[in-house]
Design an enzyme around this catalytic site. Structure first.
Site, short mmCIF file in Angstrom:
data_model
loop_
_atom_site.label_atom_id
_atom_site.label_comp_id
_atom_site.label_asym_id
_atom_site.label_seq_id
_atom_site.Cartn_x
_atom_site.Cartn_y
_atom_site.Cartn_z
N GLY A 69 47.43 56.89 43.66
CA GLY A 69 46.27 56.55 44.48
C GLY A 69 46.60 55.37 45.37
O GLY A 69 47.69 54.81 45.35
N ASP A 110 34.30 44.42 41.35
CA ASP A 110 34.51 45.73 41.98
C ASP A 110 34.43 46.84 40.93
O ASP A 110 35.34 47.65 40.79
CB ASP A 110 35.87 45.77 42.68
CG ASP A 110 35.95 46.90 43.71
OD1 ASP A 110 34.88 47.39 44.14
OD2 ASP A 110 37.06 47.30 44.07
N GLY A 130 42.75 48.79 47.78
CA GLY A 130 42.65 47.80 48.85
C GLY A 130 43.89 46.96 49.01
O GLY A 130 44.15 46.42 50.08
N PHE A 131 44.73 46.86 47.94
CA PHE A 131 45.92 46.00 48.02
C PHE A 131 47.21 46.80 48.17
O PHE A 131 48.25 46.23 48.41
CB PHE A 131 46.01 45.11 46.78
CG PHE A 131 45.06 43.96 46.82
CD1 PHE A 131 45.42 42.76 47.41
CD2 PHE A 131 43.79 44.07 46.28
CE1 PHE A 131 44.55 41.69 47.45
CE2 PHE A 131 42.92 43.00 46.32
CZ PHE A 131 43.29 41.81 46.91
#
Length: 666
Positions: free
Chosen positions: A351, A469, A354-355
Site C-alpha cells: 500500500g 489518524d 502519507g509518508f
C-alpha cells in the site's frame, strides 16, 4: 495465604541457620539451601560463580526447595518479584561465554541440555515443547540467528524456547525517557528486577547499573498469563554456559518473594568479584595464545588499513544522527531489506500512505515476514522530529499495536520495518468484495481489539500517545484476524496531565473531530471521536461521508441518529452481516459509536470507560439519546484539548466518566 519470602543473601556467613522467622513469611539464606551442578560453586563469602575457564561447560544454581507458584494444579500463577546482582567477565581479553538466564522450571536436572547457545536450558529436540514448563529471562551475550537474535547484548523473556517473546538491547531508561545502553559482559556489577503481576497478567524486567536507583520505566514489559506455562510447584535459579571461548558468570546477591515486592539488595554488603587468575601466561598454552594474539593484531592492522582505504573511496557516507544513538541497536542492513523485498519491486507493494510506500518482504536467514515503509528524507529537521517520535513509539509492546522492529537509512532514504500483518488492512475487508466478508463476531472482536490498543496508548503507557489518524486503513489484521492499530506517522506524545501542543491539523477527512479542525490541537478525545466513527463504519459497512448518497444518508452519524430516533436503528447494519448477529451487541456498538463521536469533546467517554461498556461491565446512560441529540456546542463546553484531557469528571447520569491518566506499574 502466608507469603513465602526467601532472601538469598550471599554475604551471610555459612554458620548462620538456614531458616528463621520473618514478619513477611519465611526467610532463607545460602547455608544448606542452594543446589549447584556442573561448573557452579559458592565460595565462603557467598559469591556464586556459575562458569569458569573450562570450555563447553554448563553451571547451574537453584534454590534447594520447590516454591508454590499456584494454589492448585489448575489455579492461576501468583504474583512474584525477584532481583539479583550479576557480573559477566570475559577471559584473556576475548569475548566468551553465552550469558546468564534466570529460570523457573519444574526440575533442578535439566539434562540432557546443550551448553553454548542453549544456555543449559534446552536441546535441539525439546526447543519449543510446551511440556518444558520453563519461563526464563536471558542476559544474552552472543548472536544466534536460529533464535532470531539481532545483537550480542540483549535481554529477553523466554517461554519454553530461546526465541524470546520480547527482547531489547541491554540498558535502562532514565526518568525523562532517555535510553542508556549497558554492556552485559563489561565485568561491572549490574542489578536486574523481574516482577510478575498476576492481576495485570504482566511481567516487567528492569535493568540498571548497581549504584543507580531502580528506573521507573522497565526495559521489557510483556502482557502474558503465565498460568498455562508454570506448574503448581517450581524451582528457581540460574544457568550459564561457555563455548570454545570462556567467561566467568557471577551472581553476587539475590532476593525473591512471592505475592509482594522483593527487598532491595544492599550493595555495601555484597562480596567482591575476584580478578581473573592468569597463570596461563607462563604455560605452553599461554605462550601459544600470546603468539597467536600478536599475529592476529598484525593481521588486524593490515585489514584495518585496507578497510580505511576502501571507506575513503566510498561516495556514500552514513552519518550517525543523534536519534540513532538511542534507536541504533534496531538498525537493519539495507542489503537484507533489499533482498527481502526483491529489490523493492512494485509487485511487493502492500500500500501507499502519507509518508511513502509499504512493501512486504521476508528477511533472509530467519525467514521472518516483515513490512517495510519507505520514507523520503525530504526535510532534515522534519525527519529528525518524526524519527524522535518513532524511536519512542518503537518501545511500545501491546498485542493490539503493530510492532516496530527497527529501521534502516540508505542514500537519504529512511526505511521503517514492522511486523507483517498477513490479512492486510481492515478497509479491504469492508470495501473490497474479493477480500472476503466479516461476520458479526469478527467485527465486534476487531472493535474490542482496537479499543484495547487505544486504551494502552492513552492511559496505560508512561506517556500519553495521541494517534491522530485512526481509520480502517490503519487497522491491520494478522493471520488469526486479531486487529492491531498501526501507522504512527502522525502520532504525538505528551506527559500525563499536560496539554498537547497545537500543531497543523492532521488526520483524514471524516475522522477529524470538530474541535481539532477549529484549533489544530489534538487530544485523546479527538482520538475517541475517530474511534467512534470507525465503530459505526465497521457496523454499517460504509464510509463516514458519501457525497453521492441521498441527503438523509450522506453523513453516517446523522443517518444512524435519525434511524435511532425513528426506533429502527438496526436498519443501518451492513447487509452483508445478514441476520447472524447479537442484537444487544449491535445496538451497543451503534449507540456507543454516536456517543464517542459526539461533537462536544467533553461529553465523549474516555477509553477506559469504552472498554467497560464493551465488556458489559458498565451500562450506557439511560438518557443517551437525549445526549447525542444535543449537537450544538454549549457555552463552557467548547473543548479543544485542555478541558477534554483534564483530570476533572464529566458526569452523565447514571454513568460518570473520569479522564484519569494512570501509569499502571510504571
Amino acid at each position: 495465604m502466608v507469603l513465602l519470602l526467601f532472601l538469598v543473601l550471599f554475604f551471610v556467613p555459612e554458620s548462620v541457620v538456614c531458616q528463621r522467622p520473618n514478619p513477611n513469611g519465611v526467610e532463607f539464606n545460602t547455608s544448606g539451601n542452594m543446589y549447584t551442578s556442573g561448573s557452579a560453586y559458592i565460595n565462603n563469602n557467598g559469591l556464586i560463580r556459575l562458569t569458569n575457564s573450562t570450555p563447553q561447560t554448563t553451571g547451574q544454581v537453584f534454590y534447594n526447595d520447590q516454591l508454590r507458584f499456584k494454589n492448585s494444579v489448575n489455579g492461576t500463577v501468583s504474583s512474584f518479584s525477584t532481583t539479583f546482582v550479576f557480573s559477566i567477565e570475559f577471559h584473556n581479553g576475548i569475548y566468551g561465554g553465552y550469558g546468564i538466564a534466570f529460570v523457573i522450571c519444574p526440575t533442578r536436572d535439566l539434562s540432557p541440555t546443550f551448553p553454548t547457545t542453549y544456555l543449559g536450558l534446552f536441546n535441539r529436540s525439546n526447543m519449543g515443547d510446551p511440556k518444558n514448563h520453563i519461563v526464563a529471562v536471558e542476559l544474552d551475550t552472543k548472536v544466534d540467528q536460529q533464535f532470531e537474535d539481532k545483537d550480542a547484548n540483549h535481554v529477553g523473556i523466554d517461554i519454553n524456547t530461546l526465541v524470546s517473546d520480547t527482547v531489547a538491547l541491554a540498558g535502562y531508561y532514565m526518568d525523562n525517557g532517555t535510553f542508556r545502553s549497558l554492556l552485559l559482559n563489561s565485568g561491572q556489577p549490574m542489578q536486574i528486577w523481574i516482577e510478575y503481576d498476576s492481576k495485570q497478567k504482566q511481567i516487567n524486567v528492569t535493568l540498571h547499573p548497581l549504584y543507580v536507583p531502580k528506573p521507573k520505566i522497565p526495559l521489557l514489559s510483556l502482557e502474558k498469563d503465565l498460568s498455562p506455562y508454570l506448574l503448581e510447584l517450581m524451582y528457581v535459579g540460574f544457568t550459564s554456559t561457555t563455548g570454545d571461548l570462556t567467561a566467568s558468570h557471577y551472581i553476587l546477591g539475590w532476593t525473591f518473594k512471592m505475592n509482594g515486592t522483593t527487598p532491595d539488595i544492599d550493595p555495601s554488603r555484597l562480596p567482591k568479584i575476584p580478578r581473573y587468575n592468569q597463570p596461563w601466561i607462563q604455560s605452553p598454552n599461554g605462550i601459544l595464545t600470546i603468539s597467536l594474539t600478536v599475529s592476529g593484531v598484525i593481521i588486524l592492522i593490515i585489514l584495518s588499513l585496507s578497510l580505511w582505504l576502501f571507506l575513503k573511496r566510498k561516495k556514500l557516507l552514513e552519518v550517525l544522527e543523534d536519534w540513532e544513538v538511542q534507536f541504533g541497536p534496531h538498525r537493519f542492513a539495507f542489503k537484507d531489506l533489499h533482498i527481502a523485498t526483491k529489490g523493492f519491486k512494485d509487485t511487493e507493494v502492500l500500500g501507499k500512505g502519507g509518508f511513502g510506500k509499504v512493501y512486504k518482504g521476508t528477511l533472509p536467514v530467519s525467514n521472518v515476514e516483515i513490512a517495510v515503509k519507505m520514507v523520503s528524507h525530504d526535510s532534515r529537521q522534519g525527519m529528525r522530529e518524526f524519527i524522535a517520535e518513532i524511536a519512542t513509539i518503537g518501545r511500545l509492546r501491546h498485542p493490539n499495536l503493530v510492532r516496530l522492529q527497527g529501521y534502516c537509512r540508505h542514500k537519504g532514504e529512511l526505511y521503517l520495518v514492522y511486523d507483517c500483518m498477513a490479512k492486510g488492512s481492515l478497509d479491504k475487508f469492508l470495501y473490497h468484495q474479493q477480500t472476503g466478508n466479516l461476520d458479526w463476531s469478527q467485527r465486534f472482536k476487531i472493535i474490542k481489539d482496537v479499543a484495547s490498543g487505544l486504551y494502552y496508548l492513552h492511559q496505560q503507557w508512561v506517556q500519553v500517545i495521541i494517534h491522530r489518524d485512526i481509520k480502517p486503513a490503519n487497522i491491520l489484521l494478522d493471520a488469526n484476524m486479531n486487529a492491531k492499530l498501526g501507522d504512527f506517522g502522525l502520532a504525538k506524545l505528551c506527559d500525563h496531565g499536560t496539554d498537547p501542543q497545537t500543531s497543523h491539523v492532521a488526520g483524514t477527512l471524516g475522522y477529524i473531530s470538530p474541535e481539532l479542525s477549529r484549533t489544530g490541537k489534538a487530544s485523546t478525545r479527538s482520538d475517541v471521536f475517530a474511534f467512534g466513527i470507525v465503530m459505526l463504519e465497521i457496523a454499517c459497512g460504509r464510509k463516514p461521508i458519501l457525497p453521492r448518497a441521498s441527503q438523509r444518508e450522506m453523513v453516517l452519524t446523522d443517518w444512524v441518529l435519525e434511524c435511532w430516533e425513528n426506533e429502527d436503528i438496526m436498519q443501518v447494519l451492513d447487509h452483508k452481516i445478514g441476520q447472524e448477529y447479537v442484537e444487544e451487541q449491535a445496538a451497543l456498538v451503534l449507540k456507543l459509536g454516536l456517543f464517542c463521536s459526539h461533537p462536544v469533546a467533553a461529553i465523549r467517554p474516555n477509553m477506559s470507560s469504552v472498554i467497560q461498556l464493551l465488556d458489559s461491565v458498565a451500562q450506557l446512560p439511560h438518557n443517551l439519546l437525549d445526549i447525542v441529540q444535543t449537537r450544538e456546542v454549549h457555552r463552557g463546553t467548547e473543548i479543544s484539548g485542555e478541558a477534554a484531557d483534564s483530570p476533572e469528571s464529566c458526569s452523565i447520569a447514571p454513568l460518570t466518566f473520569t479522564e484519569s491518566f494512570v501509569s499502571h506499574g510504571r
